[in-house]
Structures are given as structure tokens and as C-alpha cells.
Write a protein that holds these residues in place. Structure first.
Motif, PDB file in Angstrom:
ATOM      1  N   UNK A 193       0.837  -1.199   0.000  1.00 18.27           N
ATOM      2  CA  UNK A 193       0.000   0.000   0.000  1.00 18.27           C
ATOM      3  C   UNK A 193       0.877   1.257   0.000  1.00 18.27           C
ATOM      4  N   UNK A 194       1.994   1.190   0.729  1.00 18.77           N
ATOM      5  CA  UNK A 194       2.889   2.352   0.784  1.00 18.77           C
ATOM      6  C   UNK A 194       3.537   2.635  -0.565  1.00 18.77           C
ATOM      7  N   UNK A 195       3.665   1.577  -1.396  1.00 26.47           N
ATOM      8  CA  UNK A 195       4.277   1.786  -2.709  1.00 26.47           C
ATOM      9  C   UNK A 195       3.555   2.860  -3.502  1.00 26.47           C
ATOM     10  N   UNK A 196       2.275   3.032  -3.182  1.00 31.19           N
ATOM     11  CA  UNK A 196       1.528   4.077  -3.879  1.00 31.19           C
ATOM     12  C   UNK A 196       2.161   5.444  -3.684  1.00 31.19           C
ATOM     13  N   UNK A 197       2.764   5.620  -2.528  1.00 30.57           N
ATOM     14  CA  UNK A 197       3.388   6.912  -2.253  1.00 30.57           C
ATOM     15  C   UNK A 197       4.572   7.098  -3.189  1.00 30.57           C
TER      16      UNK A 197
ATOM     17  N   UNK B 263      -6.237   3.951  -8.917  1.00 29.94           N
ATOM     18  CA  UNK B 263      -6.673   3.174 -10.093  1.00 29.94           C
ATOM     19  C   UNK B 263      -7.258   4.019 -11.215  1.00 29.94           C
ATOM     20  N   UNK B 264      -6.535   5.044 -11.573  1.00 27.67           N
ATOM     21  CA  UNK B 264      -7.048   5.845 -12.686  1.00 27.67           C
ATOM     22  C   UNK B 264      -6.105   5.741 -13.881  1.00 27.67           C
ATOM     23  N   UNK B 265      -4.930   6.397 -13.781  1.00 22.94           N
ATOM     24  CA  UNK B 265      -4.041   6.491 -14.937  1.00 22.94           C
ATOM     25  C   UNK B 265      -3.661   5.122 -15.500  1.00 22.94           C
ATOM     26  N   UNK B 266      -3.310   4.201 -14.600  1.00 26.35           N
ATOM     27  CA  UNK B 266      -2.818   2.907 -15.079  1.00 26.35           C
ATOM     28  C   UNK B 266      -3.934   1.862 -15.156  1.00 26.35           C
ATOM     29  N   UNK B 267      -5.143   2.333 -14.997  1.00 29.12           N
ATOM     30  CA  UNK B 267      -6.281   1.425 -14.909  1.00 29.12           C
ATOM     31  C   UNK B 267      -6.469   0.614 -16.197  1.00 29.12           C
ATOM     32  N   UNK B 268      -6.575  -0.707 -16.020  1.00 29.43           N
ATOM     33  CA  UNK B 268      -6.856  -1.558 -17.170  1.00 29.43           C
ATOM     34  C   UNK B 268      -8.373  -1.623 -17.352  1.00 29.43           C
ATOM     35  N   UNK B 269      -8.793  -1.619 -18.587  1.00 31.28           N
ATOM     36  CA  UNK B 269     -10.241  -1.674 -18.866  1.00 31.28           C
ATOM     37  C   UNK B 269     -10.843  -2.944 -18.261  1.00 31.28           C
TER      38      UNK B 269
ATOM     39  N   UNK C 196     -15.049  -3.002 -11.134  1.00 29.50           N
ATOM     40  CA  UNK C 196     -14.229  -4.204 -10.941  1.00 29.50           C
ATOM     41  C   UNK C 196     -12.778  -3.906 -10.556  1.00 29.50           C
ATOM     42  N   UNK C 197     -12.293  -2.711 -10.882  1.00 32.01           N
ATOM     43  CA  UNK C 197     -10.897  -2.380 -10.543  1.00 32.01           C
ATOM     44  C   UNK C 197     -10.667  -2.426  -9.038  1.00 32.01           C
ATOM     45  N   UNK C 198     -11.704  -2.144  -8.282  1.00 36.13           N
ATOM     46  CA  UNK C 198     -11.550  -2.135  -6.821  1.00 36.13           C
ATOM     47  C   UNK C 198     -11.249  -3.552  -6.293  1.00 36.13           C
ATOM     48  N   UNK C 199     -12.140  -4.543  -6.521  1.00 41.39           N
ATOM     49  CA  UNK C 199     -11.777  -5.886  -6.027  1.00 41.39           C
ATOM     50  C   UNK C 199     -10.509  -6.434  -6.687  1.00 41.39           C
ATOM     51  N   UNK C 200     -10.290  -6.100  -7.968  1.00 36.64           N
ATOM     52  CA  UNK C 200      -9.105  -6.652  -8.650  1.00 36.64           C
ATOM     53  C   UNK C 200      -7.812  -6.283  -7.920  1.00 36.64           C
ATOM     54  N   UNK C 201      -7.761  -5.032  -7.453  1.00 34.50           N
ATOM     55  CA  UNK C 201      -6.579  -4.550  -6.749  1.00 34.50           C
ATOM     56  C   UNK C 201      -6.243  -5.468  -5.571  1.00 34.50           C
ATOM     57  N   UNK C 202      -7.247  -5.805  -4.778  1.00 35.63           N
ATOM     58  CA  UNK C 202      -7.001  -6.618  -3.575  1.00 35.63           C
ATOM     59  C   UNK C 202      -6.801  -8.097  -3.923  1.00 35.63           C
ATOM     60  N   UNK C 203      -7.540  -8.582  -4.910  1.00 36.56           N
ATOM     61  CA  UNK C 203      -7.414  -9.988  -5.310  1.00 36.56           C
ATOM     62  C   UNK C 203      -5.983 -10.228  -5.812  1.00 36.56           C
TER      63      UNK C 203
ATOM     64  N   UNK D 226     -17.266  -8.501  -7.258  1.00 36.07           N
ATOM     65  CA  UNK D 226     -16.076  -9.138  -6.660  1.00 36.07           C
ATOM     66  C   UNK D 226     -15.900 -10.544  -7.216  1.00 36.07           C
ATOM     67  N   UNK D 227     -17.010 -11.293  -7.257  1.00 38.98           N
ATOM     68  CA  UNK D 227     -16.918 -12.709  -7.613  1.00 38.98           C
ATOM     69  C   UNK D 227     -16.597 -12.909  -9.086  1.00 38.98           C
ATOM     70  N   UNK D 228     -17.194 -12.102  -9.954  1.00 39.67           N
ATOM     71  CA  UNK D 228     -16.914 -12.250 -11.385  1.00 39.67           C
ATOM     72  C   UNK D 228     -15.451 -11.879 -11.652  1.00 39.67           C
ATOM     73  N   UNK D 229     -14.979 -10.812 -11.011  1.00 41.54           N
ATOM     74  CA  UNK D 229     -13.577 -10.428 -11.219  1.00 41.54           C
ATOM     75  C   UNK D 229     -12.648 -11.529 -10.692  1.00 41.54           C
ATOM     76  N   UNK D 230     -12.992 -12.077  -9.516  1.00 43.49           N
ATOM     77  CA  UNK D 230     -12.175 -13.151  -8.938  1.00 43.49           C
ATOM     78  C   UNK D 230     -12.156 -14.364  -9.873  1.00 43.49           C
ATOM     79  N   UNK D 231     -13.321 -14.713 -10.422  1.00 44.99           N
ATOM     80  CA  UNK D 231     -13.399 -15.870 -11.330  1.00 44.99           C
ATOM     81  C   UNK D 231     -12.565 -15.610 -12.589  1.00 44.99           C
TER      82      UNK D 231
END
Ligand SMILES: C[S@@+](CC[C@H](N)C(=O)[O-])C[C@H]1O[C@@H](n2cnc3c(N)ncnc32)[C@H](O)[C@@H]1O
Length: 401
Positions: A13-17, A43-49, A64-71, A91-96
Motif C-alpha cells: 500500500x505504501x508503494x503508492x506513495x 486506479x485511474x491512470x494505469x487502470x486496465x479496462x 471491478x478495478x476495486x476488487x481486482x486490486x485486492x485480489x 467481486x466474484x466475477x472479477x475473482x473468477x
């Protein structure tokens, strides 16, 4: 299970800094303890579609970018990801899609209808063939829907409602039909109305029609279903379709405080967003979708956790955290997304931290997506929550080994 220590999580998480100059570190002080707050427009500039398969509307869903980050950080292929308040199943579709096994729960059975068919995806030619096969009768709906649909469209909807069976292709058609019932553009079965995730009542639809002087036009339901199916499937190839079929999945429609079917120590990561006090009326907004699927919306409403005060909300969420602690594997994680309520006067994250701690979790920090309202709407998909929340806050918990 990847060896992600709490130090590693904090470091990630600190890497964001470091990678993003704009991330600021703040402190959340609760009693004698300090918790790190990471504040940024994440999750804006580098955000994958996101994959097109997610494009099913639902009240208060996140992107979906939100759960993807943590998954991505906290799990590996074959691990199990859970959402106790699954909604449309983001969350579940992104995880799958990322090869994780999934456990899904939402008190509203509509959630299963909207999520499960996207794991057992039929081919377009199968959908087309099945649509050709379904014969439309002339039965009217058992409730007055004349303010939403032209008569012939209503016959088609009733035929779909009554004739769809329990097969992969029919479940897909049911999901897409549910999604296309009402909306504010040509791609819906209804005439002009509210966006698809907020069905107007019969009374308010009559007022909309009178004000705009409109009568619902005929809509070709089969064409609409096929068009939406093609759009949902534009990023799905046969390899991905095969892989999704192999995902282990469990679905339930229970109160998330009582999920005894989920085994102790079995979940690697939970990413979820609970109902925020009583801001969103999930049952009322879904009444027509429930009717189409023979779900008793008022019965669902009685089981949905709507709370007027933070105290009652905290009591319910405290029990949810006890349950999450029981089912989380030692070394596992929970990312609990909440918003700001009453224009920022209530910061639910500050109430969530003690709840998680009381259940036995360690708090690794809070991520705050700090944006102005318009940007937040675009990036986090909360454009349907006009009042209430305009900043997303994710409290991250770890179950010690
Ligand atoms: C904020 S929405 C979740 C949206 C989801 N993150 C998505 O992207 O679609 C909250 C969900 O909690 C469900 N819910 C409300 N009370 C519940 C309870 N006690 N147990 C389980 N689900 C509940 C509602 O039906 C609603 O779908």
C-alpha cells in the motif's frame, strides 16, 4: 495461500506513495491507536479496462478495478474469494476471471440470478437458437405494467418469464432480460423511465409518462436480448469461457451474519461493500426485477439490513465481522468498502475499524479514494447514489496466523 504478511501489505500500500506522488499518508487516530490512511485517486491512470462481462447494472455497485486490486495482492490462482453482500457479483466475477474460486452471498436471490450465468456462459449461436425456439403467447402480466410496456412487449416478457427453464442458456437469457426490463434508452424493453437499477413505481411511472406525454412503444425483446448478449460477451473467448466453467463456486441468499454453510478458516480474501445505513432501498429499486423472477420483493425487503442509525448499523456489522473472522483462513484478508454518509458527516470507516478489531482482526490501514463527487461517480460507479456517499473508503483487515 501466498505469504503476504501484514508488513508486506503495508509495504504494498505504501508503494503508492513512491509510484504516485499524489498519494498522501494520513493518520486515523482511534483511542490510543493510530492507523495509516492512504489517500489518493486510486486506479485511474494505469487502470486496465474492465471485462465487458461485468456490464450488468445494479444499485450501488463498485467498479471491478476495486476488487481486482485486492485480489491481485492477496490471493493466488485457486484461492477462495468471498463477498457476503455480493449484489451484481462484481467481486466474484472479477475473482473468477482471475482464476480464483468464489463464495457468493446476498440476502436478495436476485444476486444469484445476475451472477451465476456469467460463470456458465453460452455461445452467441446457442443464445440465438434458443431465442428462436421460444414461442411468444398472449398472456398478460398478473400486475398492471401498462405504464412501462407496450401490450405486445408485455406478452413477450410474460412468455419469457413463464417459459425459461433452468439451463445455462435459459439462465443467461433470464439474466439479460432482467437487466433489460426498464431503462432510459432504446436498449430496454420499457419506454422511457429511470436508469435500469432504479425501477420507478407504477405510480411514479404514470407521472413520468404524463409529464413527458409518452406512451411506451413496442420493443422487440429477442433483438434486445441478443444485442446485449453480444455486448456482454465481446471480451469473452472460448478459452476464458472454458476456464470460467472450472471455477468452484458457492452461492447463497442468506443474512450474512448467519452463513453456517461456509466452513471455518476457508476464505483467503473477502472484498465487500455492505448496505450503507438506509441510503439505498435495494428491494424497492429491484421490485420489477423481482417480479420477473418470481421473487417476493417485500419478503426480501424485510430481511435486508436497513439501519437508521450508526449504532444499529454497527451492531449488525459487528456480527458480520464475527462471521468473517470465523470463515477467514489464518493469514487471510478482508477489504471492507464503505462510503461517507450525510455528505461526509459520518465516516463509516472510523466505525468499521473497532468492529473488525473486536472480532479478532488486525487493521492494516484504510485506503481513501479522495475525489470530487463527479470524478468519484465516474471512477467508482456510484453515480446512482445521489445523496450520501461521495468518497470510498476501504478498511483492510488481516487475520493473524
Ligand atoms: C452496496 S450493495 C453491494 C454491491 C456490490 N458490491 C456490487 O458491486 O454489486 C449491498 C448489498 O447487500 C445486500 N444486503 C443487505 N442486507 C444484507 C444482509 N443482512 N445480508 C446479506 N446481504 C445483504 C443487498 O441486497 C445489496 O445487494
Amino acid at each position: 495461500m501466498p505469504a503476504v504478511s501484514i508488513e508486506r501489505a503495508k509495504a504494498v500500500l505504501s508503494e503508492f506513495v513512491l509510484v504516485n506522488q499524489e498519494t498522501s499518508i494520513d493518520k486515523l487516530v482511534l483511542g490510543k491507536e493510530n492507523y495509516t490512511k492512504f489517500v489518493n485517486e486510486f486506479w485511474t491512470a494505469k487502470q486496465r479496462q474492465a471485462n465487458s462481462i461485468h456490464e450488468i447494472s445494479y444499485r450501488a455497485c463498485y467498479k471491478p478495478q476495486l476488487p481486482r486490486f485486492f485480489i491481485d495482492i492477496f490471493t493466488e490462482k485457486g484461492d477462495t474469494v468471498y463477498d457476503p453482500f455480493a449484489g451484481r457479483g462484481t467481486t466474484l466475477i472479477e475473482a473468477a476471471l482471475m482464476g480464483r474460486n468464489i463464495v457468493s452471498n446476498d440476502v436478495n436471490p436476485l444476486s444469484v440470478i445476475l451472477t451465476k450465468p456469467r460463470l456458465n456462459i453460452p455461445r452467441i449461436d446457442e443464445i440465438e437458437g434458443r431465442l428462436d425456439e421460444i414461442e411468444f403467447g398472449q398472456s398478460e402480466a398478473d400486475i398492471d405494467l401498462s405504464m412501462f410496456f407496450d401490450k405486445k412487449t408485455e406478452y413477450e416478457i410474460v412468455s419469457l418469464k413463464n417459459r425459461l427453464l433452468d439451463s445455462d442458456v435459459d439462465n443467461w437469457i433470464r439474466m439479460v432480460s432482467t437487466n433489460r426490463l426498464t431503462g432510459h434508452s432504446a436498449g430496454f424493453f420499457s419506454g422511457y423511465t429511470l436508469p435500469p437499477n432504479q425501477a420507478a413505481s407504477q405510480k411514479s411511472q404514470k407521472l413520468i409518462n404524463a409529464r413527458l406525454e409518452i406512451v411506451p412503444p413496442y420493443k422487440n425483446t429477442k433483438e434486445i436480448i441478443l444485442k446485449k448478449s453480444k455486448s456482454l460477451l465481446r471480451n469473452i473467448n472460448s478459452k476464458l469461457r472454458r476456464e470460467l466453467k472450472t471455477i468452484n463456486s458457492t452461492f447463497s441468499s442468506l443474512d450474512s451474519r448467519k452463513t453456517s454453510h461456509i466452513q471455518n478458516d476457508s476464505i483467503n480474501l473477502t472484498v465487500t461493500s455492505p448496505p450503507f445505513l438506509n441510503i439505498v432501498k435495494y428491494a424497492a429499486d429491484n421490485w420489477l426485477r423481482c417480479w420477473f423472477n418470481d421473487i417476493d420483493a417485500s419478503e426480501v425487503e424485510s430481511r435486508i439490513s436497513l439501519c437508521r442509525t450508526v449504532e444499529t448499523w454497527s451492531e449488525i456489522m459487528g456480527s458480520v465481522f464475527d462471521e468473517l473472522y470465523r470463515i477467514t483462513i489464518p493469514g487471510g484478508w478482508v477489504a471492507f468498502e464503505v462510503g461517507e454518509v450525510n455528505n461526509g458527516k459520518i465516516k463509516l470507516d472510523e466505525h468499521v475499524v473497532p468492529l473488525g478489531l473486536e472480532s479478532g482482526f488486525v487493521c492494516a490501514g484504510v485506503m481513501v479514494n479522495s475525489q470530487d463527487f463527479t470524478k468519484t461517480s465516474n471512477i467508482w460507479g456510484v453515480n446512482n447514489m445521489k445523496i450520501g456517499t461521495n468518497t470510498n473508503r476501504i478498511v483492510l483487515f488481516h487475520k493473524p496466523k
